[in-house]
Write an enzyme that holds these catalytic residues in place. Structure first.
Site, short mmCIF file in Angstrom:
data_model
loop_
_atom_site.label_atom_id
_atom_site.label_comp_id
_atom_site.label_asym_id
_atom_site.label_seq_id
_atom_site.Cartn_x
_atom_site.Cartn_y
_atom_site.Cartn_z
N GLU A 55 0.82 -1.28 -0.10
CA GLU A 55 0.02 0.24 -0.04
C GLU A 55 0.93 1.26 0.06
O GLU A 55 0.70 2.11 -0.90
CB GLU A 55 -0.87 0.00 1.26
CG GLU A 55 -1.77 -1.18 1.49
CD GLU A 55 -1.43 -2.21 2.38
OE1 GLU A 55 -2.19 -2.87 2.80
OE2 GLU A 55 -0.20 -2.58 2.19
N CYS A 83 -2.81 -2.73 7.57
CA CYS A 83 -2.42 -2.55 8.74
C CYS A 83 -2.81 -1.06 9.26
O CYS A 83 -3.22 -0.19 8.63
CB CYS A 83 -0.99 -2.97 9.05
SG CYS A 83 0.38 -1.81 8.48
#
Length: 170
Positions: A55, A83
């Site tokens: 990401e 996360c």
């Protein structure tokens, strides 16, 4: 108009590229107005960088291409629920939409372990779509960790497991 399934398939291809390099197989694709801005896979081991999640790498490349760290009107497709670090990056980058495949009960910060994007105190809202190609997204990760456990030098002797004995690690 691009479909969520088509973009998640591309993210899965990125995850497979990471798997080939021995990385935890997570892939991401950043899209704006139907155009792919960036593709990335985890590269923490390769780059010796704990922030080199798929990401973050996709967001960095998207910012470079757009010439702006604000990634308004973009959608990030990622094979695993982000996360805490990656969820925070989505908010700071002003990503409009997140689409993810598999939930992450041990580290997911969107719905599983934490619900950061639902916190109304944050100054930006990210729309979330979960579970796109959840099966294949989960399987590539499960397979990776299964193989890792089987090849671990700390793995107990199968005889110990059958007898119920506690393995000796010395």
């Amino acid at each position: 108009m691009v479909s969520d399934e088509a973009m998640m398939t591309l993210a899965l291809r990125e995850a497979a590229r990471g798997l080939e390099r021995g990385e935890v197989p997570v892939g991401a694709v950043l899209v704006k107005d139907g155009r792919i801005l960036a593709r990335a896979h985890n590269a923490c081991l390769t780059m010796n960088d704990p922030t080199a999640h798929a990401e973050v790498l996709a967001l960095r490349e998207g910012g470079r291409i757009l010439g702006n760290y604000r990634l308004m009107d973009t959608t990030l497709y990622v094979t695993l629920e982000p996360c805490i670090m990656c969820t925070g990056a989505l908010v700071h980058a002003r990503v409009s939409r997140l689409v993810y495949g598999a939930a992450d009960p041990k580290g997911g910060a969107v719905a599983s372990l934490h619900r950061l994007l639902a916190d109304e105190r944050l100054n930006h809202r990210v729309l979330v779509t979960a579970g796109i190609l959840e099966g294949p997204c989960g399987e590539i990760l499960s397979g990776f960790f299964r193989k890792k456990r089987l090849s671990s030098p700390l793995r107990s002797d199968p005889e110990d497991e059958r007898s119920g004995e506690i393995p000796k690690w010395s």
